[in-house]
Design an enzyme around this catalytic site. Structure first.
Site, mmCIF file in Angstrom:
data_model
loop_
_atom_site.group_PDB
_atom_site.id
_atom_site.type_symbol
_atom_site.label_atom_id
_atom_site.label_comp_id
_atom_site.label_asym_id
_atom_site.label_seq_id
_atom_site.Cartn_x
_atom_site.Cartn_y
_atom_site.Cartn_z
ATOM 1 N N PHE A 57 -8.664 -0.860 -9.312
ATOM 2 C CA PHE A 57 -9.656 -0.261 -8.430
ATOM 3 C C PHE A 57 -10.434 -1.346 -7.678
ATOM 4 O O PHE A 57 -9.904 -2.401 -7.375
ATOM 5 C CB PHE A 57 -10.575 0.687 -9.198
ATOM 6 C CG PHE A 57 -9.878 1.957 -9.628
ATOM 7 C CD1 PHE A 57 -9.386 2.841 -8.684
ATOM 8 C CD2 PHE A 57 -9.689 2.263 -10.965
ATOM 9 C CE1 PHE A 57 -8.737 4.012 -9.056
ATOM 10 C CE2 PHE A 57 -9.047 3.426 -11.351
ATOM 11 C CZ PHE A 57 -8.563 4.301 -10.390
ATOM 12 N N PHE A 81 -2.608 -1.714 9.486
ATOM 13 C CA PHE A 81 -1.924 -0.488 9.884
ATOM 14 C C PHE A 81 -1.682 -0.526 11.385
ATOM 15 O O PHE A 81 -2.421 -1.184 12.135
ATOM 16 C CB PHE A 81 -2.774 0.742 9.534
ATOM 17 C CG PHE A 81 -2.697 1.153 8.086
ATOM 18 C CD1 PHE A 81 -2.056 2.311 7.700
ATOM 19 C CD2 PHE A 81 -3.280 0.364 7.095
ATOM 20 C CE1 PHE A 81 -1.987 2.691 6.367
ATOM 21 C CE2 PHE A 81 -3.222 0.733 5.760
ATOM 22 C CZ PHE A 81 -2.567 1.902 5.401
ATOM 23 N N LYS A 137 -3.689 -2.658 -2.842
ATOM 24 C CA LYS A 137 -3.905 -3.840 -3.679
ATOM 25 C C LYS A 137 -2.603 -4.317 -4.326
ATOM 26 O O LYS A 137 -2.284 -5.506 -4.281
ATOM 27 C CB LYS A 137 -4.955 -3.510 -4.737
ATOM 28 C CG LYS A 137 -5.361 -4.674 -5.610
ATOM 29 C CD LYS A 137 -6.582 -4.358 -6.454
ATOM 30 C CE LYS A 137 -6.324 -3.282 -7.461
ATOM 31 N NZ LYS A 137 -6.621 -1.921 -7.016
ATOM 32 N N TRP A 186 3.478 -4.802 4.234
ATOM 33 C CA TRP A 186 4.052 -3.461 4.059
ATOM 34 C C TRP A 186 5.239 -3.263 5.008
ATOM 35 O O TRP A 186 6.273 -2.748 4.618
ATOM 36 C CB TRP A 186 2.980 -2.394 4.330
ATOM 37 C CG TRP A 186 3.451 -1.001 4.029
ATOM 38 C CD1 TRP A 186 3.337 -0.327 2.854
ATOM 39 C CD2 TRP A 186 4.157 -0.116 4.918
ATOM 40 N NE1 TRP A 186 3.909 0.919 2.938
ATOM 41 C CE2 TRP A 186 4.431 1.083 4.208
ATOM 42 C CE3 TRP A 186 4.589 -0.213 6.239
ATOM 43 C CZ2 TRP A 186 5.097 2.151 4.773
ATOM 44 C CZ3 TRP A 186 5.267 0.855 6.802
ATOM 45 C CH2 TRP A 186 5.506 2.025 6.078
ATOM 46 N N ARG A 236 0.058 -4.346 -13.533
ATOM 47 C CA ARG A 236 -0.087 -3.338 -14.585
ATOM 48 C C ARG A 236 1.049 -2.314 -14.503
ATOM 49 O O ARG A 236 1.616 -2.086 -13.436
ATOM 50 C CB ARG A 236 -1.427 -2.615 -14.434
ATOM 51 C CG ARG A 236 -2.639 -3.521 -14.662
ATOM 52 C CD ARG A 236 -3.916 -2.826 -14.241
ATOM 53 N NE ARG A 236 -3.873 -2.500 -12.820
ATOM 54 C CZ ARG A 236 -4.480 -1.461 -12.271
ATOM 55 N NH1 ARG A 236 -5.166 -0.627 -13.022
ATOM 56 N NH2 ARG A 236 -4.401 -1.237 -10.974
ATOM 57 N N LYS A 244 -2.727 9.986 -7.152
ATOM 58 C CA LYS A 244 -2.418 8.712 -6.505
ATOM 59 C C LYS A 244 -0.935 8.524 -6.183
ATOM 60 O O LYS A 244 -0.577 7.816 -5.254
ATOM 61 C CB LYS A 244 -2.869 7.546 -7.405
ATOM 62 C CG LYS A 244 -4.364 7.373 -7.494
ATOM 63 C CD LYS A 244 -4.713 6.248 -8.447
ATOM 64 C CE LYS A 244 -4.164 4.923 -7.964
ATOM 65 N NZ LYS A 244 -4.481 3.817 -8.886
ATOM 66 N N ALA A 256 -9.137 0.807 -14.660
ATOM 67 C CA ALA A 256 -10.389 0.069 -14.539
ATOM 68 C C ALA A 256 -11.603 0.982 -14.486
ATOM 69 O O ALA A 256 -12.712 0.535 -14.750
ATOM 70 C CB ALA A 256 -10.364 -0.817 -13.291
ATOM 71 N N THR A 299 0.439 -3.551 -3.332
ATOM 72 C CA THR A 299 1.301 -3.948 -2.226
ATOM 73 C C THR A 299 0.982 -5.366 -1.768
ATOM 74 O O THR A 299 1.889 -6.178 -1.529
ATOM 75 C CB THR A 299 1.133 -2.963 -1.047
ATOM 76 O OG1 THR A 299 1.381 -1.637 -1.520
ATOM 77 C CG2 THR A 299 2.096 -3.279 0.080
#
Length: 557
Positions: A301, A382, A71, A410, A94, A105, A273, A73
């Site tokens: 999230f 991906f 998210k 990415w 954030r 994480k 969240a 990214t």
């Protein structure tokens, strides 16, 4: 290369130069923290009030999985892509907490070639904002116990002290503790506990306040405990809110950094969240809207948590109105939601993808049908994604009439998200937002909880013990019935059971505890086994982080 290695090779521009070139911010209104981080003066932000607002783009996601969704990214990649096609755009993100950085994480500054930098600084101490928030919280805790020790003139009932201490680290041993042991000089023993800083009401207030005066007022409204007659004792009764605000004086100024492609990002505030309201600060978001034509912001999230609270708490309190929502998913994560083992997610599995796509469908429906926001689905691609899987997912979503866009930011940075950027602009132009809240202020707290659980989570009902119902009745009798609810639950499922993946139906949500955040003006409903102080996993990310003799960090992300 790893994300950290990519970030360490970045050729950053001095933030003062970049801020003036990109947004026209004069150097005298920047307070630099080194060469590549700075805070914006509040006086400068006040001078922008008459400017029109730009368009607000909300980035949210499916329910998170160990496979990752990306998210942040995507938020960074979309910001870079919009700038690439000539749209003056700023990201609003954030601040990462040290808890997940050292826990499960890892870092939270984007990934690959869609990152904000300096990455190590952002993920570790940054500009000290979280330290200031923790200190303000713990100052109030110290003043509560000090007041009791020195005669307790306010008559605080030690059994009814509700203000907890915080630390910005996952530490399960601190969840429940006993304080003031060791004799008369140490005060009166009582049970207490720690939350993580991002769960502190001070963090929530910090992210919802729009001025220092509002910040101080909200801090004063915090309820720290009750008398034997159940009369509330607030921070202002202890004369604590002035000193708390003083600790937050500099932290309250928004931080600006840059993306790898030299675009501006506001990184300020960071409540989780799953246990708080999950959005960056209102002051940063509103400031960015005055400085840019488009602002990309994220909510924490999945959309059932972050987007729900963004709308029902942040937008309700601030007047902010998103123009479009981007729902981020990955083929890998959807297959995981469909039952494919984590170790086998690179194997093509159309059946698991179809089953798992139900999670994405529900999030999209919630965004569009519950909140009234137009939506775009961004597939964070991906290399293992097959053409058959991509076509399968598009077919699964075709009846929703939502555009599904592949994004490769990415790997390719902003260039990999240009198609997404164009589609977001098309939706903003063609599908006006009709933002709505899913409950009214004047409905009861229990009805608000039922509405979130049944309309957003797909639950059949909500249950709670008698003590929870009594607490809700007491809060309503004391005038807090108009507050929104902030649900604390697992982020990994629509239900309160993290193992129920996909889009479970007719599950039961149990509220086990209620906490009032009187300064933030919402009521926290704690559900299931979620903890406001997480623990470290068996193999914490901290075990991989190291520092070389020449000062180079490795293993951060």
């Amino acid at each position: 290369m790893t994300d950290l290695e990519i970030a360490q090779k970045a050729e950053m521009v001095r933030i003062s130069k970049l801020a003036e070139e990109k947004l026209g911010i004069p150097d005298e209104h920047l307070e630099p923290y080194g060469h590549y981080k700075a805070k914006l003066s509040l006086s400068y932000l006040d001078s922008l009030k008459e400017r029109p607002d730009g368009k607000l783009i909300l980035v949210t996601a499916i329910s998170p999985t160990p496979a990752g969704e990306g998210k942040t990214t995507t938020s960074v990649g979309l910001t870079d892509a919009l700038n690439r096609i000539g749209k003056k755009t700023v990201a609003c993100l954030r601040e990462p907490s040290l808890g997940p950085c050292f826990g499960l994480k890892g870092g939270a500054a984007g990934g690959g070639y869609a990152q904000v930098v300096p990455m190590e600084d952002i993920n570790l101490h940054f500009t000290g904002d979280f330290h200031a928030i923790g200190l303000a919280n713990n100052l109030l805790a110290a003043m509560v116990d000090n007041h009791i020790h020195h005669g307790n003139a306010l008559g605080i009932d030690q059994r009814r002290v509700v203000w907890r201490r915080v630390v910005d680290m996952n530490d399960r041993a601190l969840r429940e503790i006993t304080v003031a042991l060791g004799g008369l000089g140490n005060g009166f023993p009582r049970t207490d506990g720690f939350d993580i800083v991002v769960a502190s009401e001070v963090m929530a207030i910090f992210c919802l306040a729009t001025s220092r005066s509002e910040l101080k007022q909200r801090l004063g409204n915090i309820i720290v405990g009750y008398t034997r007659k159940r009369e509330p004792i607030r921070a202002r009764d202890l004369d604590a809110n002035g000193a708390m605000a003083a600790l937050l004086k500099d932290a309250f100024k928004p931080n600006i950094v840059q993306t790898l492609e030299g675009n501006i990002a506001f990184v300020h505030g960071g409540p989780f969240a799953n246990i708080a309201h999950g959005c960056n600060s209102v002051i940063a978001t509103k400031s960015a809207l005055k400085l840019a034509d488009y602002v990309v912001t994220e909510a924490g999230f999945g959309a059932d948590l972050g987007a729900e609270k963004f709308v029902n708490i942040k937008c309700r309190k601030s007047g902010l109105r998103p123009d479009v929502a981007v729902v981020v998913a990955t083929i890998r994560a959807l297959k995981y939601h469909g039952g494919q083992p984590l170790s086998d997610l690179t194997t093509e599995n159309l059946e698991a993808l179809e089953v798992g796509s139900r999670n994405l469908k529900r999030h999209v429906r919630n965004i569009r049908e519950r909140f009234g926001l137009p939506a775009v689905v961004a597939i964070n691609r991906f290399s293992s994604d097959t053409d058959a899987e991509i076509e399968q997912l598009k077919r699964c979503l075709s009846h929703l009439q939502v555009k599904v866009v592949l994004a490769e930011h990415w790997e390719k940075g902003g260039a990999g998200a240009e198609e997404l950027a164009h589609e977001v602009l098309n939706v903003i132009d063609d599908s006006p937002s009709n933002l709505r809240f899913i409950y009214d202020d004047n409905t009861s707290l229990w009805e608000k909880m039922e509405t979130v659980a049944t309309r957003i989570y797909g639950a059949s009902k909500v249950v709670a013990d008698t003590k929870v119902h009594k607490e809700l009745k007491r809060l309503e009798d004391e005038g807090f019935g108009n507050c929104p609810v902030c649900v604390a639950k697992t982020p990994y499922s629509f239900s309160t059971d993290p193992k129920l993946l996909g889009a479970p139906e007719d599950h039961v949500v149990k509220v086990r505890e209620v906490r009032l955040a009187a300064g933030a003006e919402f009521v926290v409903m704690i559900c299931g086994d979620v903890m406001t102080m997480p623990g470290l996993p068996k193999q914490p990310a901290a075990a991989r982080i190291d520092l070389s003799s020449d000062g180079r960090i490795s293993g951060l992300f």
